[in-house]
Scaffold this motif. Structure first.
Motif, short mmCIF file in Angstrom:
data_model
loop_
_atom_site.label_atom_id
_atom_site.label_comp_id
_atom_site.label_asym_id
_atom_site.label_seq_id
_atom_site.Cartn_x
_atom_site.Cartn_y
_atom_site.Cartn_z
N THR A 75 34.65 52.17 10.43
CA THR A 75 35.63 51.77 9.54
C THR A 75 36.50 53.05 8.97
O THR A 75 36.22 54.04 9.09
N ASP A 76 37.68 52.69 8.32
CA ASP A 76 38.61 53.69 8.13
C ASP A 76 38.33 53.98 6.43
O ASP A 76 38.51 52.95 5.57
N PRO A 77 38.09 55.01 6.17
CA PRO A 77 37.69 55.43 4.42
C PRO A 77 38.95 55.18 3.80
O PRO A 77 38.88 54.84 2.47
N HIS A 78 40.08 55.23 4.16
CA HIS A 78 41.38 55.07 3.44
C HIS A 78 41.85 53.44 3.43
O HIS A 78 42.83 53.31 2.65
N GLY A 79 41.02 52.69 4.19
CA GLY A 79 41.21 51.31 3.92
C GLY A 79 42.76 50.79 4.66
O GLY A 79 43.09 49.85 4.40
N GLU A 80 43.18 51.62 5.47
CA GLU A 80 44.43 51.38 6.20
C GLU A 80 44.33 50.52 7.68
O GLU A 80 44.89 49.63 7.79
N ASP A 81 43.34 51.17 8.59
CA ASP A 81 43.08 50.66 9.84
C ASP A 81 41.98 49.47 9.54
O ASP A 81 40.99 49.71 9.06
N ALA A 82 41.92 48.40 10.45
CA ALA A 82 40.81 47.40 10.20
C ALA A 82 39.82 48.06 11.00
O ALA A 82 39.57 48.87 11.99
N ALA A 83 38.55 47.63 10.58
CA ALA A 83 37.27 47.92 11.05
C ALA A 83 37.26 47.33 12.52
O ALA A 83 37.51 46.36 12.75
N VAL A 84 36.36 48.27 13.31
CA VAL A 84 36.08 47.73 14.71
C VAL A 84 34.72 47.88 14.94
O VAL A 84 33.88 48.68 14.63
N ARG A 85 34.20 46.65 15.55
CA ARG A 85 32.66 46.62 16.16
C ARG A 85 32.52 47.38 17.50
O ARG A 85 33.31 47.29 18.28
N ARG A 86 31.53 48.23 17.30
CA ARG A 86 31.46 49.18 18.40
C ARG A 86 30.09 48.55 19.22
O ARG A 86 29.02 49.15 18.95
N ASP A 87 30.26 47.72 20.05
CA ASP A 87 29.21 47.12 20.78
C ASP A 87 28.44 48.22 21.79
O ASP A 87 27.23 48.06 21.77
N ALA A 88 29.17 49.05 22.14
CA ALA A 88 28.32 49.88 23.14
C ALA A 88 27.31 50.77 22.51
O ALA A 88 26.51 51.60 23.28
N MET A 89 27.30 50.64 21.16
CA MET A 89 26.36 51.64 20.52
C MET A 89 25.23 50.97 20.17
O MET A 89 24.27 51.55 19.94
N GLY A 90 25.08 49.87 21.03
CA GLY A 90 23.75 48.91 20.95
C GLY A 90 23.50 47.97 19.62
O GLY A 90 24.03 48.13 18.75
N ARG A 91 22.97 47.07 19.89
CA ARG A 91 22.31 46.15 18.94
C ARG A 91 20.74 46.27 18.96
O ARG A 91 20.05 45.78 19.71
N PHE A 92 20.52 46.68 17.65
CA PHE A 92 19.21 46.58 17.11
C PHE A 92 19.15 47.01 15.68
O PHE A 92 20.21 46.75 14.97
N LYS A 93 17.92 47.13 15.12
CA LYS A 93 18.00 47.18 13.54
C LYS A 93 18.39 48.47 13.13
O LYS A 93 17.66 49.51 12.71
N HIS A 94 19.75 48.68 13.12
CA HIS A 94 20.27 49.93 12.88
C HIS A 94 20.17 50.58 11.53
O HIS A 94 19.82 49.73 10.57
N GLU A 95 19.86 51.97 11.20
CA GLU A 95 19.75 52.64 10.26
C GLU A 95 20.96 53.43 9.63
O GLU A 95 21.95 53.10 9.10
N ALA A 96 20.76 54.62 10.57
CA ALA A 96 21.62 55.59 10.10
C ALA A 96 22.21 56.24 11.20
O ALA A 96 21.76 56.12 12.30
N ALA A 97 23.31 57.05 11.52
CA ALA A 97 24.00 57.56 12.47
C ALA A 97 24.53 59.25 12.00
O ALA A 97 24.58 59.39 10.75
N ALA A 98 24.47 59.94 12.93
CA ALA A 98 25.12 61.43 12.73
C ALA A 98 25.62 61.96 13.85
O ALA A 98 25.04 61.79 15.12
N ALA A 99 26.70 62.29 13.66
CA ALA A 99 27.49 63.00 14.90
C ALA A 99 27.23 64.18 15.20
O ALA A 99 27.33 65.12 14.26
N ASP A 100 27.10 64.69 16.44
CA ASP A 100 26.85 66.10 17.04
C ASP A 100 28.05 66.45 17.99
O ASP A 100 27.97 66.11 19.18
#
Length: 381
Positions: A154-179
């Motif tokens: 999602t775009d924190p500024h609310g300008e761009d539409a949110a995009v579903r990221r299927d490649a990141m997997g389908r499971f009971k997601h909780e958190a994410a952290a970028a490295d």
């Protein structure tokens, strides 16, 4: 031998790794044990029922089901995971909505003086958006905590539409952290036999394609293996790879300086995955006398000091601090809200304001959530 050294020796003997770092990295030498907070004792409750150290103040910036002051946006129910983003001279705080129907995420925009000047929706039509994580390219990953849930960028500024990221997997997601150091994003899974994942984008900064991997352990050695079917059907992602290492209820996730810190609520632990050494350590385990931190949940860090801040789901409704010299202590306590949980801790870019929510507030209902700001002399700000 001092008790802390005895505990460290015991943990190392049990197979965990005690890590030492230079001053440019968090210098944790685990495990953290109860001790005095660097901010001193908690004072009496303020007018909002928050117990804080001396010199700190709180205010309410939004309430679920109520219009955010000075805007037309009704703050969402069950506020959960959150993060802050720079916005010119001000900043934006984004917050997920962990309701089963509607979900999504909203945002608060602050000017340079900390006044809320706007509030708006950044994601709609999703389910049970629990935690997530910020990316280095200034987007917010909102994660669905449902079976075969998705990650939405999602775009924190609310300008761009949110995009579903299927490649990141389908499971009971909780958190994410970028490295950004290793070009991956870490992902936690909130089930009792969950896994710990990383997503390696084909191109860093573009989450449309990439490889989902799961952490494995064989004979004490850690490795990463590709998940054959990130769609998770008919076989759940956590069950597709032999020797996937299990974690009891993955929760918050925070990356800094080569280390991914994450929490598991089923056993009340904070973990540290060292990406350079490919080792895993127990930062904190509540199975020590006088442990102040239980119901471990969302986690964030203060960049200037290396302190970790861990929110409680239940417990004493506290945010506890874990310092680089291995002390764990309460930083704040929310009183009169025992039917709630603390969610979404995040610092503004300057590091002198901490945001968080009481998900169900005083009412115990998702419609009664309260989002707070704490201001004060944070270390390193």
């Amino acid at each position: 031998m001092q008790r802390r050294n005895v505990m460290r020796a015991a943990v190392a003997g049990a197979g965990s790794v005690a890590l030492g770092f230079t001053m440019t990295r968090p210098s944790f030498a685990y495990p953290a044990l109860p001790g005095p907070s660097p901010y001193g004792a908690l004072q009496a409750s303020d007018a909002r029922g928050i117990r804080l150290p001396a010199g700190f103040t709180s205010r309410i910036v939004a309430r679920s089901s109520q219009t955010v002051a000075g805007t037309s946006y009704t703050w969402h129910g069950a506020p959960d995971g959150g993060a802050c983003f720079a916005d010119g001279d001000g900043w934006i705080y984004v917050s997920n909505s962990e309701v089963s129907s509607g979900g999504g995420a909203g945002a608060l925009r602050f000017d340079a003086g900390g006044t809320v000047v706007d509030a708006y929706r950044i994601l709609d039509g999703t389910r049970t958006n629990c935690a997530g994580g910020a990316t280095p390219w200034d987007t917010w990953l909102s994660c669905e905590e449902v079976d075969r849930g998705y990650v939405y960028e999602t775009d924190p500024h609310g300008e761009d539409a949110a995009v579903r990221r299927d490649a990141m997997g389908r499971f009971k997601h909780e958190a994410a952290a970028a490295d950004a150091d290793h070009g991956v994003l870490y992902l936690t899974e909130d089930v009792s036999d969950g896994a710990f994942y990383r997503f390696r984008p084909t191109t860093w900064g573009d989450l449309a394609t990439g490889t989902l991997e799961v952490l494995t352990e064989t004979g004490g050695a850690l490795a990463w293996a590709a998940v054959p079917d990130p769609d998770g059907s008919p076989t759940a992602t956590r069950n597709q790879v032999a020797n996937a290492k299990r974690f009891n209820g993955g929760e918050g996730c925070h990356y800094t300086d080569g280390i991914c810190f994450f929490t598991t609520k089923g056993d009340n632990k904070v973990w540290a995955y060292d990406a350079d050494a490919n080792t895993l350590a127990t930062v904190y385990d509540d199975n020590v006398s006088g442990a102040p931190l239980t119901g471990v949940d969302n986690i964030t860090g203060a960049n200037g000091s290396g302190d970790l801040y861990v929110a409680e789901d239940g417990g004493d409704m506290e945010i506890c601090i874990i310092t680089p010299d291995d002390v764990v202590a309460p930083f704040l306590r929310v009183t009169g809200q025992s039917a709630s949980e603390i969610t979404g801790p995040a610092f503004n870019p300057a590091g002198d304001r901490l945001y968080f929510s009481s998900q169900r507030g005083t009412s115990g209902s998702s419609s009664g959530g309260i989002t707070y700001e704490v201001t004060g002399p944070f270390r390193g700000a």
